[in-house]
Scaffold this motif. Structure first.
Motif, PDB file in Angstrom:
ATOM      1  N   GLY A 176      33.177 -14.470 -30.072  1.00 51.97           N
ATOM      2  CA  GLY A 176      33.607 -12.922 -29.271  1.00 51.97           C
ATOM      3  C   GLY A 176      32.382 -11.940 -29.973  1.00 51.97           C
ATOM      4  O   GLY A 176      30.935 -11.412 -28.778  1.00 51.97           O
ATOM      5  N   VAL A 177      31.662 -12.688 -31.594  1.00 54.51           N
ATOM      6  CA  VAL A 177      30.237 -12.135 -31.802  1.00 54.51           C
ATOM      7  C   VAL A 177      29.251 -12.377 -30.915  1.00 54.51           C
ATOM      8  O   VAL A 177      28.331 -12.606 -30.926  1.00 54.51           O
ATOM      9  N   SER A 178      29.429 -14.233 -30.546  1.00 49.85           N
ATOM     10  CA  SER A 178      28.137 -14.621 -29.866  1.00 49.85           C
ATOM     11  C   SER A 178      28.169 -13.714 -28.174  1.00 49.85           C
ATOM     12  O   SER A 178      27.269 -14.030 -27.887  1.00 49.85           O
ATOM     13  N   LEU A 179      29.024 -13.586 -27.789  1.00 57.51           N
ATOM     14  CA  LEU A 179      29.331 -12.692 -26.657  1.00 57.51           C
ATOM     15  C   LEU A 179      28.500 -11.181 -26.270  1.00 57.51           C
ATOM     16  O   LEU A 179      27.628 -10.683 -25.924  1.00 57.51           O
ATOM     17  N   TRP A 180      28.628 -10.388 -27.925  1.00 53.36           N
ATOM     18  CA  TRP A 180      28.060  -9.609 -27.999  1.00 53.36           C
ATOM     19  C   TRP A 180      26.806  -9.654 -28.651  1.00 53.36           C
ATOM     20  O   TRP A 180      25.913  -8.828 -27.504  1.00 53.36           O
ATOM     21  N   LEU A 181      26.064 -10.637 -29.116  1.00 52.85           N
ATOM     22  CA  LEU A 181      24.517 -11.260 -29.297  1.00 52.85           C
ATOM     23  C   LEU A 181      24.339 -10.695 -27.745  1.00 52.85           C
ATOM     24  O   LEU A 181      23.231 -10.465 -27.488  1.00 52.85           O
ATOM     25  N   GLU A 224      29.018  -5.267 -17.971  1.00 51.86           N
ATOM     26  CA  GLU A 224      30.054  -4.157 -18.697  1.00 51.86           C
ATOM     27  C   GLU A 224      31.032  -5.236 -18.919  1.00 51.86           C
ATOM     28  O   GLU A 224      32.204  -5.175 -19.964  1.00 51.86           O
ATOM     29  N   ILE A 225      30.988  -6.091 -18.071  1.00 58.18           N
ATOM     30  CA  ILE A 225      32.698  -6.753 -17.681  1.00 58.18           C
ATOM     31  C   ILE A 225      32.232  -8.137 -19.096  1.00 58.18           C
ATOM     32  O   ILE A 225      33.077  -8.605 -19.808  1.00 58.18           O
ATOM     33  N   LEU A 226      30.995  -8.177 -19.253  1.00 64.19           N
ATOM     34  CA  LEU A 226      30.157  -9.193 -20.470  1.00 64.19           C
ATOM     35  C   LEU A 226      31.015  -8.815 -21.774  1.00 64.19           C
ATOM     36  O   LEU A 226      32.045  -8.940 -22.625  1.00 64.19           O
ATOM     37  N   GLY A 227      30.806  -6.813 -21.742  1.00 69.90           N
ATOM     38  CA  GLY A 227      30.854  -6.446 -22.883  1.00 69.90           C
ATOM     39  C   GLY A 227      32.440  -6.431 -23.277  1.00 69.90           C
ATOM     40  O   GLY A 227      32.610  -6.341 -24.832  1.00 69.90           O
ATOM     41  N   LEU A 228      32.607  -5.929 -22.109  1.00 73.00           N
ATOM     42  CA  LEU A 228      34.381  -6.114 -21.849  1.00 73.00           C
ATOM     43  C   LEU A 228      35.147  -7.360 -22.596  1.00 73.00           C
ATOM     44  O   LEU A 228      35.924  -7.256 -23.610  1.00 73.00           O
ATOM     45  N   THR A 229      34.918  -8.094 -22.273  1.00 72.29           N
ATOM     46  CA  THR A 229      35.269  -9.431 -22.892  1.00 72.29           C
ATOM     47  C   THR A 229      34.571  -9.708 -24.214  1.00 72.29           C
ATOM     48  O   THR A 229      35.279 -10.359 -25.388  1.00 72.29           O
ATOM     49  N   ALA A 230      33.740  -9.449 -24.643  1.00 70.99           N
ATOM     50  CA  ALA A 230      32.924 -10.063 -26.001  1.00 70.99           C
ATOM     51  C   ALA A 230      33.910  -8.464 -27.035  1.00 70.99           C
ATOM     52  O   ALA A 230      34.067  -9.257 -27.896  1.00 70.99           O
ATOM     53  N   ILE A 244      33.241   1.535 -27.182  1.00 68.72           N
ATOM     54  CA  ILE A 244      34.288   2.872 -27.528  1.00 68.72           C
ATOM     55  C   ILE A 244      35.812   1.964 -27.296  1.00 68.72           C
ATOM     56  O   ILE A 244      36.106   2.391 -28.353  1.00 68.72           O
ATOM     57  N   ILE A 245      36.380   0.959 -26.725  1.00 67.78           N
ATOM     58  CA  ILE A 245      37.188   0.975 -26.027  1.00 67.78           C
ATOM     59  C   ILE A 245      37.755  -0.476 -27.295  1.00 67.78           C
ATOM     60  O   ILE A 245      38.914  -0.195 -27.993  1.00 67.78           O
ATOM     61  N   SER A 246      36.586  -1.327 -27.154  1.00 71.96           N
ATOM     62  CA  SER A 246      36.937  -2.154 -28.251  1.00 71.96           C
ATOM     63  C   SER A 246      36.855  -1.528 -30.259  1.00 71.96           C
ATOM     64  O   SER A 246      37.882  -2.109 -30.659  1.00 71.96           O
ATOM     65  N   ASN A 247      36.083  -0.336 -29.929  1.00 72.61           N
ATOM     66  CA  ASN A 247      36.517  -0.400 -32.014  1.00 72.61           C
ATOM     67  C   ASN A 247      37.240   0.395 -32.123  1.00 72.61           C
ATOM     68  O   ASN A 247      38.299   0.329 -33.324  1.00 72.61           O
TER      69      ASN A 247
END
Lengths: 84, 84
Positions: A45-50, B4-10, B62-65
């Motif tokens: 997940g952190v890799s994707l956040w990056l 945003e899909i990448l962010g949601l996956t992360a 927002i959602i993930s946190n």
């Protein structure tokens, strides 16, 4: 600019949070209570956040996730190395 | 939109990562190897990420946190409750 300071502080805390865990695990070599799946999922997940941070141009997300990845990978390494 | 899909996956991965840890800790009631300071710092940081997400308008953050905060607070609760 104050938004980026908030982001950097958030990133600093969620990154620095892993330091006492790395120190504790490094000292005790005991990883029984730590979930392997947690750190496998977390590092992915952190890799994707990056990548997300790079794509939206958020310096807070980029810096904090690079450092978090290094620390979380250390715990993952300890977990695999000192597996019960 | 794909960003945003990448962010949601992360966010999904770094959030879901805490589920196996919550289950493990809930089952074993053993928190010896988990760092209290890690989860104190982490919960504080996640709270700030949530505010940051609201300020930059990132639905992924927002959602993930929100979800990560609930899970990390559960582990913090277990750590304090079943302190060695």
């Amino acid at each position: 600019m104050s938004i980026e300071i908030l982001g950097l502080t958030a990133g600093f805390l969620t990154t620095v949070a892993f330091v006492p865990q790395v120190i504790k695990t490094w000292k005790t070599r005991s990883t029984k209570d730590i979930s392997l799946n947690m750190f496998l999922l977390f590092c992915t997940g952190v890799s994707l956040w990056l990548i997300y941070g790079i794509m939206i141009g958020s310096i807070s997300i980029i810096i904090s996730n690079i450092l978090t990845l290094i620390l979380a990978l250390s715990i993952l390494f300890f977990k695999i190395r000192y597996r019960d």
